[in-house]
Design an enzyme around this catalytic site. Structure first.
Site, short mmCIF file in Angstrom:
data_model
loop_
_atom_site.label_atom_id
_atom_site.label_comp_id
_atom_site.label_asym_id
_atom_site.label_seq_id
_atom_site.Cartn_x
_atom_site.Cartn_y
_atom_site.Cartn_z
N ASP A 1 0.83 -1.20 0.00
CA ASP A 1 0.00 0.00 0.00
C ASP A 1 0.87 1.26 0.00
O ASP A 1 1.79 1.39 0.80
CB ASP A 1 -0.90 0.00 1.24
N HIS B 1 -0.49 4.48 0.16
CA HIS B 1 -1.25 5.62 0.67
C HIS B 1 -0.56 6.18 1.91
O HIS B 1 -0.42 5.49 2.91
CB HIS B 1 -2.67 5.20 1.03
#
Length: 149
Positions: A13, A15
């Site tokens: 990920d 983010h």
């Protein structure tokens, strides 16, 4: 001494905005934060917690694959003989319709607290404070001899 927490985004990920906001909120509330950033492996979380003598590990995931990314995570923590509380938050499962089921899944994996992507940082901070007050009380009880003996 400030409570030391490890913060990062697990797995592949990328983010990073959410943990940046959370880092700022935690720091402003008096926590000592080690931010591992995005694409953090389980090993990196565990190694950082050991190296910094952390009291909590906060895992973020927004891309929906946290179930896969967190399998075996608490076993690694146990193998490292760490005594930490663990939180996870974000968009934890693809097609997450019933967050109660998602929360139950991550609690079963061993996480102490599970938050959805709409959780305000203040809620996580309040939970940390409550958990550490609880741990402090337990530690104090263990150090205080019983008068009933």
């Amino acid at each position: 001494m400030a409570t030391k927490v490890i913060l990062g985004v697990i797995g592949s990920d990328a983010h990073v905005v959410g943990i940046t906001i959370l880092e700022q909120a935690l720091s402003a509330s008096g926590f000592d934060v080690v931010n591992l950033g995005m694409q953090t492996s389980q090993e990196e979380f565990v190694e950082a917690a050991a190296a910094h003598d952390a009291e909590a590990i906060l895992v973020s995931s927004l891309y929906g694959h946290a179930k896969q990314d967190c399998e075996g995570f608490h076993e690694r923590i146990e193998e490292a003989d760490l005594d930490v509380v663990t939180y996870i938050g974000g968009n934890l499962a693809v097609g997450q319709d019933d967050f109660a089921e998602t929360r139950a899944f991550f609690r079963e994996l061993g996480f102490d607290r599970v938050f959805d992507s709409k959780t305000d940082p203040e809620e996580a901070i309040a939970a940390l404070r409550a958990d550490f007050d609880l741990h402090s009380s337990e530690d104090e009880r263990e150090r205080t001899p019983s008068l009933s003996a």
